[in-house]
Structure formats: structure tokens, C-alpha cells
Write an enzyme that holds these catalytic residues in place. Structure first.
Site, PDB file in Angstrom:
ATOM      1  N   TYR A   1     -10.583  -1.423 -16.708  1.00 41.55           N
ATOM      2  CA  TYR A   1      -9.552  -1.921 -15.686  1.00 41.55           C
ATOM      3  C   TYR A   1      -8.280  -1.198 -16.113  1.00 41.55           C
ATOM      4  O   TYR A   1      -6.908  -1.527 -15.684  1.00 41.55           O
ATOM      5  CB  TYR A   1      -9.256  -3.355 -15.839  1.00 41.55           C
ATOM      6  CG  TYR A   1     -10.394  -4.020 -15.361  1.00 41.55           C
ATOM      7  CD1 TYR A   1     -11.489  -4.220 -15.959  1.00 41.55           C
ATOM      8  CD2 TYR A   1     -10.188  -4.899 -14.216  1.00 41.55           C
ATOM      9  CE1 TYR A   1     -12.570  -5.011 -15.338  1.00 41.55           C
ATOM     10  CE2 TYR A   1     -11.207  -5.607 -13.674  1.00 41.55           C
ATOM     11  CZ  TYR A   1     -12.460  -5.433 -14.263  1.00 41.55           C
ATOM     12  OH  TYR A   1     -13.417  -6.358 -13.689  1.00 41.55           O
TER      13      TYR A   1
ATOM     14  N   LYS B   1     -21.711  -2.666 -25.983  1.00 40.24           N
ATOM     15  CA  LYS B   1     -22.895  -1.688 -25.569  1.00 40.24           C
ATOM     16  C   LYS B   1     -22.588  -0.558 -26.443  1.00 40.24           C
ATOM     17  O   LYS B   1     -22.445   0.636 -26.158  1.00 40.24           O
ATOM     18  CB  LYS B   1     -22.831  -1.244 -24.292  1.00 40.24           C
ATOM     19  CG  LYS B   1     -23.693  -0.622 -23.535  1.00 40.24           C
ATOM     20  CD  LYS B   1     -24.804  -1.392 -23.258  1.00 40.24           C
ATOM     21  CE  LYS B   1     -26.018  -0.500 -22.837  1.00 40.24           C
ATOM     22  NZ  LYS B   1     -27.290  -1.300 -22.619  1.00 40.24           N
TER      23      LYS B   1
ATOM     24  N   ASP C   1     -26.766  -6.506 -22.242  1.00 34.48           N
ATOM     25  CA  ASP C   1     -27.735  -6.674 -21.352  1.00 34.48           C
ATOM     26  C   ASP C   1     -28.667  -7.833 -22.095  1.00 34.48           C
ATOM     27  O   ASP C   1     -29.170  -8.745 -21.399  1.00 34.48           O
ATOM     28  CB  ASP C   1     -28.662  -5.326 -20.997  1.00 34.48           C
ATOM     29  CG  ASP C   1     -28.989  -4.658 -22.291  1.00 34.48           C
ATOM     30  OD1 ASP C   1     -28.013  -4.388 -23.077  1.00 34.48           O
ATOM     31  OD2 ASP C   1     -29.629  -3.591 -22.209  1.00 34.48           O
TER      32      ASP C   1
ATOM     33  N   ASP D   1     -15.643 -10.131 -17.293  1.00 31.60           N
ATOM     34  CA  ASP D   1     -15.629 -10.401 -16.045  1.00 31.60           C
ATOM     35  C   ASP D   1     -16.958 -10.843 -15.510  1.00 31.60           C
ATOM     36  O   ASP D   1     -17.108 -12.047 -14.743  1.00 31.60           O
ATOM     37  CB  ASP D   1     -15.043  -9.222 -15.384  1.00 31.60           C
ATOM     38  CG  ASP D   1     -14.803  -9.538 -13.822  1.00 31.60           C
ATOM     39  OD1 ASP D   1     -14.583 -10.690 -13.501  1.00 31.60           O
ATOM     40  OD2 ASP D   1     -14.749  -8.577 -12.935  1.00 31.60           O
TER      41      ASP D   1
END
Ligand code: ATP
Length: 336
Positions: free
Chosen positions: A126, A175, A208, A232
Site C-alpha cells: 500500500y 512469505k 498460504d 487485509d
């Protein structure tokens, strides 16, 4: 005489005035004294001033450092930036904190869920740096910026929150196996902060796998800390696990100000009908009371909301009930 608590109040658009009005009735009944400075935002502000986020609104929050807010509409046309994103950036509200709890009686997939998502709110995907790579728009790129300072303050917020709320574990969702620099920096910084909190365990999960584990058994998690985009997505996933938007509150917290609000939007389809579920806005007020360290009042209010939600006769339409906003609010007041 104790001083009233000074705060900015934004009733918002759509169902905002209805759910905020209901929340004020409950806050009044708790016997707390607030001195509200009412300000405009969103469509109501455009109608009155032509600006969705008037300077006076920002200055009011800056001065009082506290705001209870209803949902705001930002028109898609007209080139306005999202009011919510602008507020977060203007006031540097770096922590987006969303408690996810299951409530007895509310139809949901899991019981006994009680976790909190602490999402970094100002950087990552963002950062706002996105553009086309070529003239014919066949490729685009977006730059994610992660800083050590940004990661450190959100990680510290998560661990301090865990300690304050008697939680024993913080899970870092990342990640770093693929995004070795950005997500790697976030993870490494979180590990560094964790060393200052030997009483709280750090768990690390790749995003994930985190999604899979959350759907399988969300009761295993206490506090989840993560970067902006992952947070989010996880927030909505978690809200759906426990009954949806009608019961999902959130806070945007910075070093100098904090804004408390329901996660849902303006719900134009039901606005003005008096049937909106005010529970999420009320739970946002509970979060605000905890932030203010008014724990006895926060606990009382949450218990009363729980009791009203547990009673099929007082649940609103979004939760499969037949009650309207006023009836639900009366049930909360009766339970108080
Ligand atoms: P916005 O453009 O402001 O985001 P929206 O309709 O796209 O509005 P939401 O306001 O979050 O998004 O609403 C999504 C759906 O959930 C709508 O059907 C709405 O009626 C319902 N909903 C949202 N909040 C509530 C609530 N507090 N009580 C009852 N229904 C709600």
C-alpha cells in the site's frame, strides 16, 4: 468529578448514523461521560463542504487523539481518494487491530475463536507506488516498501498487546521464503522484537499455510502480526469464520491518535430502514474503552452485547433474526 473523555465523533454515511446512535445509547448507559466533538467525513462532508475529509475533522482528531467513527462513503467518480486511507496516512495510524471472536448464538463456522489480527497499516503493497511499465499497458509493476522502523513498531505493538491482554503467543504471517528482502526483513525484525518478550512465544507461518490452518482451526491462534496486504486478506477471512461483518470491529492506532470503527461499509441497501446490526460499532466502542484502560466498563459492555447476540429474539436480519436496530440496542441496555 472526573473529566469527561474528549473524543471526535463521526456519524458517517448510510447506516452510520443508525449504528453510531445505538452505540452512543449504550455508552451513555454505562455512566461514562464523553465530550464529543462532532465532525463530518465522507458523503455527508461532501454535501456540506465539498470535501470528503475536511481539515477541521483531521484537526479535531489530532487534538483529541481519539475518534469513534461510522462508515464513510467515498464516491467512485469525482477523483476523491479513500477517506479511510487518507486518515490513516495523515495521522500515521500504523496498527490496524481487528479482534475476531465467536459469539454464542451467532451462526458461524467455529466456536471459541478469540484471536486478534495486528496488521501493518502504512507500508508494504500500500506504499502507493504503482505504474504501467510500457505505453500500451501490457505490463505493470507495483513496489512494496517494507522498512525496519515500520516492521519494528508493528511487531512491538503486537507483543505489547499480547502481554497486556494476557496472551501467550504471537504468530507472524509472512512469505519470506519467496519475498526474501521485504517479507524477510519483516520476519527478521519481528524475531528481534520477540527476543525482548521472553514470556510470549513467537510462531512463524508462511501466509498460504496460515490461511489453510486458520480455516482448519482458528482456535489455535491468539495474536497474528503481518504486513499490510496479507493482513487485509486475513482480516476478511477471519471475519467470515465467526459470523461476518455485523460483528466485526476494528481500530486504527498510531502513537498520536486512534480511530475506532466497525469493519463494514455504509450498507446503502439497508440504510435508513432502522434494521442495521449495530453490534460491530458497539464492539468498536468496547475496543476503544479497553484502549482507554476503562476495562470494567469495556467488559460490562461486551458482556451485554454477547447476551443480546445470544438471544434469538434480539438478533438482527443479517444474523438470521427479525429484530431491528432499536430492539437489539434495547436488549443490550437490558443486559447492562
Ligand atoms: P460500501 O460501499 O460503503 O463499502 P457495501 O454495501 O459495498 O458498502 P458493506 O456496507 O460492508 O459494503 O455491506 C456489505 C453487505 O453487508 C450489504 O449487503 C450490507 O447490507 C450488509 N451489511 C453490512 N453491514 C451491516 C450491518 N451492520 N447490519 C446489517 N447488514 C450489514
Amino acid at each position: 468529578m472526573t473529566q469527561p473523555i474528549a473524543a471526535t465523533l463521526i456519524r458517517g454515511d448510510g447506516i452510520g448514523p443508525e449504528v453510531v446512535g445505538a452505540t452512543l445509547r449504550v455508552l451513555d448507559a454505562l455512566g461514562l461521560s464523553f465530550s464529543w466533538d462532532e465532525q463530518l467525513g465522507g458523503q455527508a462532508a461532501i454535501d456540506e463542504t465539498g470535501d470528503p475529509l475536511p481539515r477541521a475533522t483531521i484537526e479535531s482528531i489530532r487534538a483529541r487523539k481519539l475518534c469513534l467513527k461510522g462508515p464513510l462513503g467515498t464516491p467512485i467518480a469525482g477523483g476523491f481518494r479513500s477517506v479511510n486511507v487518507t486518515l490513516r496516512q495523515e495521522l500515521d495510524l500504523y496498527a490496524n487491530v481487528r479482534p475476531v471472536k465467536s459469539f454464542p448464538g451467532v451462526p458461524c463456522r467455529y466456536e471459541n475463536v478469540d484471536l486478534v489480527i495486528v496488521r501493518e497499516n502504512t507500508e508494504g503493497m500500500y506504499s502507493g507506488i504503482e505504474h504501467w511499465v510500457d505505453r500500451d499497458h501490457s505490463a505493470a509493476e507495483s513496489i512494496s516498501i517494507i522498512t525496519r522502523t515500520g516492521s519494528e513498531r508493528i511487531a512491538r505493538y503486537a507483543f505489547e498487546y499480547a502481554r497486556r491482554e494476557g496472551r501467550k503467543k504471537v504468530t507472524c504471517a509472512h512469505k519470506a521464503n519467496i519475498l526474501k528482502a521485504t517479507s524477510g526483513l519483516f520476519l527478521e525484525t519481528t524475531r528481534g522484537v520477540a527476543r525482548e518478550f521472553p514470556d510470549i512465544r513467537l510462531e512463524e507461518l508462511i501466509i498460504d499455510n496460515m490461511c489453510q490452518q486458520l480455516v482448519k482451526d482458528p482456535t489455535r491462534y491468539e495474536v497474528i502480526v503481518t504486513t499490510n496486504l496479507f493482513g487485509d486478506i486475513l482480516s476478511d477471512l477471519c471475519a467470515a469464520l465467526v459470523g461476518g461483518l455485523g460483528v466485526a470491529p476494528g481500530a486504527n492506532i498510531g502513537h498520536h491518535a486512534a480511530i475506532f470503527e466497525a469493519v463494514h461499509g455504509t450498507a446503502p441497501d439497508i440504510a435508513g430502514k432502522g434494521i442495521a446490526n449495530p453490534a460491530a460499532e458497539m464492539l468498536a466502542a468496547v475496543q476503544m474503552l479497553r484502549y482507554l484502560d476503562r476495562r470494567p466498563e469495556a467488559d460490562r459492555m461486551e458482556k451485554a452485547i454477547r447476551a443480546a447476540l445470544a438471544d434469538a429474539g434480539s438478533r438482527t436480519g443479517d444474523l438470521g433474526g427479525k429484530a431491528n436496530t432499536a430492539r437489539f440496542t434495547d436488549a443490550v441496555l437490558a443486559a447492562l
